[in-house]
Design a protein around this motif. Structure first.
Motif, PDB file in Angstrom:
ATOM      1  N   ARG A  19      -9.869  29.094-102.853  1.00  0.00           N
ATOM      2  CA  ARG A  19      -8.969  28.483-101.882  1.00  0.00           C
ATOM      3  C   ARG A  19      -7.581  29.119-101.998  1.00  0.00           C
ATOM      4  NH1 ARG A  19     -13.215  26.865-100.519  1.00  0.00           N
ATOM      5  NH2 ARG A  19     -13.895  24.739-100.008  1.00  0.00           N
ATOM      6  N   SER A  20      -6.859  29.134-100.895  1.00  0.00           N
ATOM      7  CA  SER A  20      -5.494  29.663-100.908  1.00  0.00           C
ATOM      8  C   SER A  20      -4.682  28.970 -99.818  1.00  0.00           C
ATOM      9  CB  SER A  20      -5.485  31.182-100.682  1.00  0.00           C
ATOM     10  OG  SER A  20      -5.930  31.498 -99.382  1.00  0.00           O
ATOM     11  N   GLY A  21      -3.383  28.993 -99.973  1.00  0.00           N
ATOM     12  CA  GLY A  21      -2.459  28.430 -99.004  1.00  0.00           C
ATOM     13  C   GLY A  21      -1.105  29.092 -99.163  1.00  0.00           C
ATOM     14  N   CYS A  22      -0.238  28.934 -98.183  1.00  0.00           N
ATOM     15  CA  CYS A  22       1.056  29.601 -98.257  1.00  0.00           C
ATOM     16  C   CYS A  22       2.163  28.677 -97.734  1.00  0.00           C
ATOM     17  CB  CYS A  22       1.054  30.910 -97.467  1.00  0.00           C
ATOM     18  SG  CYS A  22       0.745  30.712 -95.711  1.00  0.00           S
ATOM     19  N   THR A  23       3.374  29.038 -98.064  1.00  0.00           N
ATOM     20  CA  THR A  23       4.543  28.288 -97.641  1.00  0.00           C
ATOM     21  C   THR A  23       5.130  28.926 -96.381  1.00  0.00           C
ATOM     22  OG1 THR A  23       6.072  29.616 -98.957  1.00  0.00           O
ATOM     23  CG2 THR A  23       5.005  27.756-100.049  1.00  0.00           C
ATOM     24  N   LYS A  24       6.150  28.312 -95.851  1.00  0.00           N
ATOM     25  CA  LYS A  24       6.855  28.894 -94.712  1.00  0.00           C
ATOM     26  C   LYS A  24       7.760  30.024 -95.212  1.00  0.00           C
ATOM     27  CE  LYS A  24      10.590  25.513 -95.097  1.00  0.00           C
ATOM     28  NZ  LYS A  24      11.353  24.441 -94.415  1.00  0.00           N
ATOM     29  N   THR A  25       8.220  30.841 -94.280  1.00  0.00           N
ATOM     30  CA  THR A  25       9.098  31.968 -94.595  1.00  0.00           C
ATOM     31  C   THR A  25      10.556  31.549 -94.442  1.00  0.00           C
ATOM     32  OG1 THR A  25       7.429  33.521 -93.808  1.00  0.00           O
ATOM     33  CG2 THR A  25       9.676  34.342 -94.035  1.00  0.00           C
ATOM     34  N   VAL A  26      11.353  31.870 -95.445  1.00  0.00           N
ATOM     35  CA  VAL A  26      12.797  31.615 -95.396  1.00  0.00           C
ATOM     36  C   VAL A  26      13.477  32.968 -95.213  1.00  0.00           C
ATOM     37  CG1 VAL A  26      14.783  30.637 -96.572  1.00  0.00           C
ATOM     38  CG2 VAL A  26      12.521  29.639 -96.920  1.00  0.00           C
ATOM     39  N   HIS A  27      14.241  33.131 -94.141  1.00  0.00           N
ATOM     40  CA  HIS A  27      14.773  34.429 -93.767  1.00  0.00           C
ATOM     41  C   HIS A  27      16.115  34.717 -94.432  1.00  0.00           C
ATOM     42  CE1 HIS A  27      11.647  35.070 -90.742  1.00  0.00           C
ATOM     43  NE2 HIS A  27      11.828  33.801 -90.377  1.00  0.00           N
ATOM     44  N   GLN A  28      16.290  36.003 -94.763  1.00  0.00           N
ATOM     45  CA  GLN A  28      17.550  36.570 -95.236  1.00  0.00           C
ATOM     46  C   GLN A  28      18.142  35.795 -96.407  1.00  0.00           C
ATOM     47  OE1 GLN A  28      19.035  39.636 -94.049  1.00  0.00           O
ATOM     48  NE2 GLN A  28      16.853  39.644 -93.502  1.00  0.00           N
ATOM     49  N   THR A  29      17.386  35.801 -97.510  1.00  0.00           N
ATOM     50  CA  THR A  29      17.857  35.171 -98.746  1.00  0.00           C
ATOM     51  C   THR A  29      17.069  35.721 -99.916  1.00  0.00           C
ATOM     52  OG1 THR A  29      18.196  33.080 -99.911  1.00  0.00           O
ATOM     53  CG2 THR A  29      16.265  33.233 -98.487  1.00  0.00           C
ATOM     54  N   CYS A  30      17.673  35.711-101.086  1.00  0.00           N
ATOM     55  CA  CYS A  30      16.975  36.051-102.326  1.00  0.00           C
ATOM     56  C   CYS A  30      16.715  34.819-103.180  1.00  0.00           C
ATOM     57  CB  CYS A  30      17.794  37.069-103.128  1.00  0.00           C
ATOM     58  SG  CYS A  30      17.865  38.698-102.365  1.00  0.00           S
ATOM     59  N   SER A  31      17.187  33.681-102.722  1.00  0.00           N
ATOM     60  CA  SER A  31      16.949  32.416-103.425  1.00  0.00           C
ATOM     61  C   SER A  31      16.453  31.387-102.409  1.00  0.00           C
ATOM     62  CB  SER A  31      18.225  31.935-104.129  1.00  0.00           C
ATOM     63  OG  SER A  31      18.664  32.869-105.091  1.00  0.00           O
ATOM     64  N   GLY A  89      15.709  42.143-103.390  1.00  0.00           N
ATOM     65  CA  GLY A  89      16.136  42.323-102.010  1.00  0.00           C
ATOM     66  C   GLY A  89      15.402  43.501-101.405  1.00  0.00           C
ATOM     67  N   ALA A  90      14.430  43.239-100.545  1.00  0.00           N
ATOM     68  CA  ALA A  90      13.576  44.291 -99.998  1.00  0.00           C
ATOM     69  C   ALA A  90      14.065  44.831 -98.661  1.00  0.00           C
ATOM     70  CB  ALA A  90      12.134  43.771 -99.847  1.00  0.00           C
ATOM     71  N   ASP A  91      15.018  44.169 -98.016  1.00  0.00           N
ATOM     72  CA  ASP A  91      15.507  44.613 -96.709  1.00  0.00           C
ATOM     73  C   ASP A  91      16.745  45.495 -96.870  1.00  0.00           C
ATOM     74  OD1 ASP A  91      13.512  43.127 -95.665  1.00  0.00           O
ATOM     75  OD2 ASP A  91      14.773  41.443 -95.045  1.00  0.00           O
ATOM     76  N   PRO A  92      17.066  46.307 -95.866  1.00  0.00           N
ATOM     77  CA  PRO A  92      18.303  47.120 -95.947  1.00  0.00           C
ATOM     78  C   PRO A  92      19.557  46.286 -96.092  1.00  0.00           C
ATOM     79  CG  PRO A  92      16.874  47.919 -94.193  1.00  0.00           C
ATOM     80  CD  PRO A  92      16.279  46.633 -94.671  1.00  0.00           C
ATOM     81  N   THR A  93      19.500  45.043 -95.675  1.00  0.00           N
ATOM     82  CA  THR A  93      20.671  44.164 -95.806  1.00  0.00           C
ATOM     83  C   THR A  93      20.888  43.673 -97.227  1.00  0.00           C
ATOM     84  OG1 THR A  93      19.299  42.253 -95.253  1.00  0.00           O
ATOM     85  CG2 THR A  93      20.410  43.368 -93.438  1.00  0.00           C
ATOM     86  N   GLY A  94      19.933  43.935 -98.132  1.00  0.00           N
ATOM     87  CA  GLY A  94      20.042  43.462 -99.503  1.00  0.00           C
ATOM     88  C   GLY A  94      19.377  42.131 -99.738  1.00  0.00           C
ATOM     89  N   TYR A  95      18.834  41.536 -98.679  1.00  0.00           N
ATOM     90  CA  TYR A  95      18.144  40.260 -98.798  1.00  0.00           C
ATOM     91  C   TYR A  95      16.658  40.449 -98.512  1.00  0.00           C
ATOM     92  CZ  TYR A  95      22.835  38.224 -98.695  1.00  0.00           C
ATOM     93  OH  TYR A  95      24.138  37.903 -98.962  1.00  0.00           O
ATOM     94  N   SER A  96      15.915  39.365 -98.576  1.00  0.00           N
ATOM     95  CA  SER A  96      14.482  39.370 -98.279  1.00  0.00           C
ATOM     96  C   SER A  96      14.152  38.185 -97.380  1.00  0.00           C
ATOM     97  CB  SER A  96      13.649  39.295 -99.561  1.00  0.00           C
ATOM     98  OG  SER A  96      13.871  40.418-100.387  1.00  0.00           O
ATOM     99  N   ASP A  97      12.946  38.192 -96.855  1.00  0.00           N
ATOM    100  CA  ASP A  97      12.399  37.068 -96.105  1.00  0.00           C
ATOM    101  C   ASP A  97      11.202  36.529 -96.879  1.00  0.00           C
ATOM    102  OD1 ASP A  97      14.233  37.648 -94.001  1.00  0.00           O
ATOM    103  OD2 ASP A  97      12.873  39.237 -93.336  1.00  0.00           O
ATOM    104  N   PRO A  98      11.438  35.826 -97.992  1.00  0.00           N
ATOM    105  CA  PRO A  98      10.334  35.498 -98.905  1.00  0.00           C
ATOM    106  C   PRO A  98       9.492  34.309 -98.452  1.00  0.00           C
ATOM    107  CG  PRO A  98      12.408  34.722 -99.804  1.00  0.00           C
ATOM    108  CD  PRO A  98      12.743  35.409 -98.522  1.00  0.00           C
TER     109      PRO A  98
END
Length: 351
Positions: A185-197, A167-176
């Motif tokens: 080559r590289s690619g990325c996924t979408k961001t899921v807000h305020q969760t650790c899972s 959990g990197a945010d002050p709220t205890g969660y992350s936006d991973p």
């Protein structure tokens, strides 16, 4: 003849005397000073200079063999010192308290011929019967593959979810979110807000990846895939300035107010913002080679532990397939939903 302090002596030089101009002197080899005994000589003559000099040199050759200096240290190879942290010397003294001895061994190459190439200075001398002018060079070791050994692949990365991330945010969660790196080559996924899972349910397809080498070697030892997990924090600039002021005041009352702040992030075209990416961990693994032998055996998702960050934790549920382009017809792309490819049926878990 002039007798040397070392064994043997010097005879007369092969050449005559010559001016030593490899120093700071003028065109005639002179250097000037106020007094001859001061030694502050310079190459430019001044009106107040009262002395000048120039040096003559000649080359001498040694007559006879040089006597090697005998080793006067300990015959067993010991070195002595007061402490292990001070300098060691070969002769033992009365105040020495410690000693050490070093062991050396010679590394001998298994290859009888050294890895050194003889290069012709002039290519026209290659057909000459006389001894051509050559020099030795130790080249940079590089592996080159011809165009026939360069194969093109497609990687399909199925990232379903992660659990227990930091959990990197002050709220205890992350936006991973996850970034997949394979070759160039590289690619990325979408961001899921305020969760650790986070539940990504994403398929990342990387095309036209060149891998050089024999096909059997690539199948036995494919390149590694690196999956970097990051936390994306998008903060309003005004919010950032407010937090900076509160941090400077260092008041307990203000710190209490910071914990009660309602952090509402609203982004529009009229407000300035910045993005900060905190690393949550890394997963390094190898893909599954999809060839004729893998038919009938479906790919399954696996849990991979994260690493690469202090106090890192969490796991990633994913699977990776590597197809060779041109060998046979590739299967259809994964299903497309909400602007992204999702994990196809047969690989995604059935709930």
């Amino acid at each position: 003849a002039v007798v040397s302090t070392q064994s043997g002596h010097y005879g007369r030089g092969k050449t005559g005397w010559a001016l030593d101009i490899n120093r700071a002197v003028d065109s005639k080899g002179f250097e000037y000073a106020d007094e001859p005994n001061y030694g502050n000589y310079g190459p430019i003559e001044r009106n107040y200079h009262l002395a000048r000099r120039r040096l003559w040199t000649r080359i001498r050759e040694r007559i006879g063999e040089t006597k090697k200096k005998e080793y006067d240290g300990d015959p067993d190879g010991w070195e002595y010192s007061k402490l292990f942290t001070t300098k060691f010397h070969t002769k033992e003294r009365s105040f020495d308290m410690v000693r050490r001895r070093r062991w050396n061994r010679k590394l001998v190459s298994d290859v009888p011929v050294p890895v050194v190439f003889s290069i012709l200075k002039d290519l026209d001398d290659k057909k000459s019967k006389d001894n051509p002018d050559m020099f030795n060079i130790a080249p940079r070791v590089m592996t080159e593959y011809g165009s026939k050994n360069a194969r093109t692949y497609q990687l399909r990365a199925y990232l379903y979810q992660a659990r227990g991330l930091l959990g990197a945010d002050p709220t205890g969660y992350s936006d991973p979110y996850a970034r997949i790196i394979f070759g160039n080559r590289s690619g990325c996924t979408k961001t899921v807000h305020q969760t650790c899972s986070p539940m990504w349910d994403a398929s990342v397809v990387l095309d036209n990846i060149e891998i050089c080498g024999d096909k059997t070697e690539i199948a036995a030892n494919p390149p590694y895939i690196v999956i970097e997990l990051f936390d994306e924090d998008v903060l309003n600039q005004a919010m950032h300035d407010t937090m900076k002021i509160l941090k400077k005041e260092k008041s307990n009352k203000m710190l209490d107010n910071v914990s009660q702040l309602d952090v509402s992030i609203q982004l529009n075209n009229n407000t300035s913002s910045f993005v900060n990416h905190d690393k949550l961990g890394r997963v390094v693994c190898k893909p599954r080679i999809m060839d004729g032998s893998s038919e009938g055996d479906p790919t399954k998702l696996q849990w991979y532990s994260t690493q690469g960050v202090k106090r890192c934790k969490g796991e990633l549920l994913a699977a990776f397939e590597l197809y060779e382009i041109g060998e046979r017809e590739l299967p259809g792309l994964p299903p497309f939903s909400n602007g992204t490819y999702i994990v196809p049926t047969g690989i995604r878990p059935e709930l």
